[in-house]
Design an enzyme around this catalytic site. Sequence first.
Site, PDB file in Angstrom:
ATOM      1  N   HIS A  87     -22.382  20.790  -1.111  1.00 51.68           N
ATOM      2  CA  HIS A  87     -20.750  20.329  -1.161  1.00 51.68           C
ATOM      3  C   HIS A  87     -20.629  18.779  -0.648  1.00 51.68           C
ATOM      4  O   HIS A  87     -21.080  18.502   0.477  1.00 51.68           O
ATOM      5  CB  HIS A  87     -19.953  20.999   0.232  1.00 51.68           C
ATOM      6  CG  HIS A  87     -18.591  20.836   0.132  1.00 51.68           C
ATOM      7  ND1 HIS A  87     -17.598  21.809   0.118  1.00 51.68           N
ATOM      8  CD2 HIS A  87     -18.039  19.754   0.256  1.00 51.68           C
ATOM      9  CE1 HIS A  87     -16.468  21.155   0.122  1.00 51.68           C
ATOM     10  NE2 HIS A  87     -16.536  19.954   0.274  1.00 51.68           N
TER      11      HIS A  87
ATOM     12  N   ASP B  39     -20.092  18.172   3.069  1.00 53.51           N
ATOM     13  CA  ASP B  39     -19.035  17.899   3.009  1.00 53.51           C
ATOM     14  C   ASP B  39     -18.755  16.318   3.363  1.00 53.51           C
ATOM     15  O   ASP B  39     -17.860  15.986   3.861  1.00 53.51           O
ATOM     16  CB  ASP B  39     -18.003  18.615   3.729  1.00 53.51           C
ATOM     17  CG  ASP B  39     -16.500  18.453   3.525  1.00 53.51           C
ATOM     18  OD1 ASP B  39     -16.296  18.002   2.130  1.00 53.51           O
ATOM     19  OD2 ASP B  39     -15.553  18.730   4.418  1.00 53.51           O
TER      20      ASP B  39
ATOM     21  N   LYS C 261     -13.567  25.094  -8.255  1.00 56.26           N
ATOM     22  CA  LYS C 261     -13.096  24.803  -6.900  1.00 56.26           C
ATOM     23  C   LYS C 261     -11.634  25.001  -6.773  1.00 56.26           C
ATOM     24  O   LYS C 261     -10.752  24.565  -7.482  1.00 56.26           O
ATOM     25  CB  LYS C 261     -13.377  23.092  -6.579  1.00 56.26           C
ATOM     26  CG  LYS C 261     -12.842  22.877  -5.098  1.00 56.26           C
ATOM     27  CD  LYS C 261     -13.910  23.300  -3.980  1.00 56.26           C
ATOM     28  CE  LYS C 261     -13.272  23.252  -2.636  1.00 56.26           C
ATOM     29  NZ  LYS C 261     -13.961  22.212  -1.854  1.00 56.26           N
TER      30      LYS C 261
ATOM     31  N   HIS D 135     -11.821  26.003  -0.740  1.00 58.25           N
ATOM     32  CA  HIS D 135     -11.475  25.309   0.533  1.00 58.25           C
ATOM     33  C   HIS D 135     -10.733  26.467   1.215  1.00 58.25           C
ATOM     34  O   HIS D 135      -9.431  26.760   0.621  1.00 58.25           O
ATOM     35  CB  HIS D 135     -10.461  24.340   0.148  1.00 58.25           C
ATOM     36  CG  HIS D 135     -10.017  23.358   1.452  1.00 58.25           C
ATOM     37  ND1 HIS D 135     -10.833  22.313   1.808  1.00 58.25           N
ATOM     38  CD2 HIS D 135      -9.177  23.736   2.397  1.00 58.25           C
ATOM     39  CE1 HIS D 135     -10.250  21.939   2.970  1.00 58.25           C
ATOM     40  NE2 HIS D 135      -9.343  23.132   3.368  1.00 58.25           N
TER      41      HIS D 135
ATOM     42  N   HIS E 102     -18.497  15.020  -1.554  1.00 57.58           N
ATOM     43  CA  HIS E 102     -17.563  14.212  -2.200  1.00 57.58           C
ATOM     44  C   HIS E 102     -18.112  12.550  -2.622  1.00 57.58           C
ATOM     45  O   HIS E 102     -18.997  12.237  -1.444  1.00 57.58           O
ATOM     46  CB  HIS E 102     -16.366  14.119  -1.195  1.00 57.58           C
ATOM     47  CG  HIS E 102     -15.614  15.071  -0.949  1.00 57.58           C
ATOM     48  ND1 HIS E 102     -14.814  15.796  -1.645  1.00 57.58           N
ATOM     49  CD2 HIS E 102     -16.041  15.881   0.044  1.00 57.58           C
ATOM     50  CE1 HIS E 102     -14.299  16.813  -1.193  1.00 57.58           C
ATOM     51  NE2 HIS E 102     -15.076  17.335  -0.079  1.00 57.58           N
TER      52      HIS E 102
ATOM     53  N   HIS F 289     -17.358  25.019   3.690  1.00 56.18           N
ATOM     54  CA  HIS F 289     -17.346  24.218   4.972  1.00 56.18           C
ATOM     55  C   HIS F 289     -16.631  25.452   6.054  1.00 56.18           C
ATOM     56  O   HIS F 289     -15.559  25.262   6.636  1.00 56.18           O
ATOM     57  CB  HIS F 289     -16.621  23.114   5.014  1.00 56.18           C
ATOM     58  CG  HIS F 289     -15.659  22.838   4.283  1.00 56.18           C
ATOM     59  ND1 HIS F 289     -14.401  23.941   4.343  1.00 56.18           N
ATOM     60  CD2 HIS F 289     -15.032  21.866   3.301  1.00 56.18           C
ATOM     61  CE1 HIS F 289     -13.453  23.554   3.423  1.00 56.18           C
ATOM     62  NE2 HIS F 289     -13.902  22.435   3.031  1.00 56.18           N
TER      63      HIS F 289
END
Length: 348
Positions: A14, A248, A100, A137, A16, A175
Amino acid sequence: MTDQLRLRRPDDWHLHLRDGAALRAVLPFTALRFARAIVMPNLAPPITTTALALAYRERILAALPPGASFQPLMTLYLTDHTSSAEIERAHASGAIFGCKLYPAGATTHAEAGVTDVGRLGPALAAMTALDLPLLVHGELTDGEVDVFEREARFIDRVLAPLAERWPGLRIVFEHVTTRAAVEFVRAARRGIAATVTPQHLLHNRNALFAGGLHPHLYCLPVLKTEADRRALLEALACGDARFFLGTDSAPHARAAKESACGCAGIFSAHAGIELYAEIFEAEGILPRLQGFASEYGADFYRLPRNQDEITLLREPWSPPASYPFGDGQLVPLRAGEAIAWRLLGAPA
Ligand code: NCD
Ligand code: ZN
């Protein structure tokens, strides 16, 4: 005491990476440590089609430092209108490994997210048929719900019914932060797993307010209680293969974090494996690290485990106060403070 730890090369399930100058600033940190990463699609505008995902993948590959061998595993951003044809294209591309689900408004660039999972029928049916995992999420965005309760309420109202409605769909609860989430995953049917970040293992919510407000510890889901943190650590201590590494790491410029309305997201890619080594050692569960960091995630995604190794040294080092980040600066997790483990070959 071991002073050197050899580990099958880990993957980050995970991450970004952003785009443009920000991408160029952060990608080398991940590529040095991890062989592969599941790349989140919450750009502005979001990565809602296979064509956008493939173009983004090319930009990531072009931003890699010379000699790096890193594989970006792309994801698709689900909206109320994602069609089964789009899911089929995603799967056929061979480059997209999950879709996602951002509840609309849940986090950074989630405005275009899903307003009602009931609208995802065509997408979820195609994903089930093609065995493309759903990455979630897990926070209820209803403004009435207490910010610390959003994950637990999401389980009851959205995730549990969804998992039951789509029994063949594989799901990653991203997460996880609460005892409720740990208990849900452990009691769930087959095909449900979770990622765990370093910040939720290191800190409870007191850290946000200790001696003043700490914007660089603000992320979503927000840090939780000590009992919640203990529950995450207990799941890892058992070597439960349903829990695996997902940093994350979510970079935002310092100015966007140190602001009257600061962005959510913690940058940790600069120490993306080292921080976990520190946590596992402090818990006396260092032998569990390799499964969590380098094996269970690959097994879940049905990808081969990496064959090469990294070496971690018990040698404290301190990340700088900030890294360059396009025109701005990026404050990393643990800025200016010691981290117990160092990656062999990482620049000092
Ligand atoms: C992420 C971001 O900044 O993209 N922020 C965060 O706090 N984790 C979005 C997300 O994963 O929620
Ligand atoms: Zn994220």
